[in-house]
Design an enzyme around this catalytic site. Sequence first.
Site: not given
Ligand SMILES: Cc1ncc(COP(=O)(O)O)c(C=O)c1O
Length: 403
Positions: A190
């Site tokens: 991110k």
């Molecule tokens: C659009 C979106 N939603 C949710 C997530 C989930 O986040 P995490 O990987 O921090 O659990 C991500 C990324 O991985 C994402 O790109």
Amino acid sequence: MTLHFPNMAEPAGRTLGDEEVAALERVIRSGMLNSVWGTEARSLEREVGELYGSRHAIACSSGTAALHLSVVAAAPDPGDEIITTPITDFGTVAPILAQNAVPVFADVDPSDGNLDPDSVAALIGPRTRAIMAVHLFGAPARIGALRALADEHGLTLIEDCAQAWLTELPGGALAGTGGHVGTLSLQQWKHITCGDGGLTVTDDDELARRMRLFADKGWDRAAGRSHESLGLNYRMTELQAAVARAQLAKLPGVVAARRRTAVQLIEALRDLDGVLDSGAHEVAGAGEGRRVIRLPRPDGHAWWLFPLVLPGGDAPELAGHLSAAGIPARSGYLQDPLNRAPLWRQPIYGTSSYPLDGYRPAACPAAERLVDSTLLVIDWNEHYTSEHVAAIAGAVRCYQARP
Ligand SMILES: Cc1ncc(COP(=O)(O)O)c(C=O)c1O
């Protein structure tokens, strides 16, 4: 020598440095690594709350956890429906299933892959409880129209901003503040990272209370050792929070740098033959026999990735051409849109799918076409320079010039 494109899996593609090392040392030397008793996670919440102008920010262990908290806040009964997009990370959808609710996939705008409010409106029914919008690749979703639908039907609007730190809605408000709850991710890939981590933001005291309780085993710490409601342990550690705070200070610079080079690329591509500006209308038949490339709309974009749309279905071909030129580009973003994931062909919970028995997601033709053949994404990074932009533009020019 070939030009190296810094990526988010290496030091040269991140903003991790002395500040993060000092933050970690501060926490380790304090002897307190847990955020129930420490100060770092609460400070991070205060700082993110201030940045987003939100009454509450709640730190948790991942973006998926943040989305789970937001679904819990919307309080669906088992079998209630939550409308969302098929072009997203599975972290958007898993929390719906975790709460025994039903994901209903709406179709997307073929120009940018963000939810199409008309498709959402057509799917609202008596069991709809919430809408989960995703600001895909950092481009603002149509939150104004979705909020109007949510208000009209008494639904909770959740904004998944995992890819959209500092994305702006029309009028300048930050993405995440136009609905009832916004969610953020601090995962490795991110804009800013602490490895894994997440946050929710909201102005609603009751939604915030539910989310805080769920993130900490339903335990209201002020009330003694007593459990008020179902909850898990989704707490962020002090180590994560300290790194996230150091990263947060760098966020404006990260987004500004990504915006600067993304706009440079738009400028470099705009005059090429067959390249259409985001607002330009395609004349019917004009694309026949030539490759058309549609540029992204820059307004409010935070450029997690740089997307291009090839309405003629040439995205796999251009992705191959760019990759061969050393440019980190992929077609489709996902292998399958989530309404077509293999998951739906087998039981979801042990041998049962209750309460989703017989559930089969509907077709989403625009999303399926994007993933199959019209969407191309180029990895983006705050360390790109005008040299990287020139290399990408040169490779696209070369592709467009081919007979
Ligand atoms: C659009 C979106 N939603 C949710 C997530 C989930 O986040 P995490 O990987 O921090 O659990 C991500 C990324 O991985 C994402 O790109």
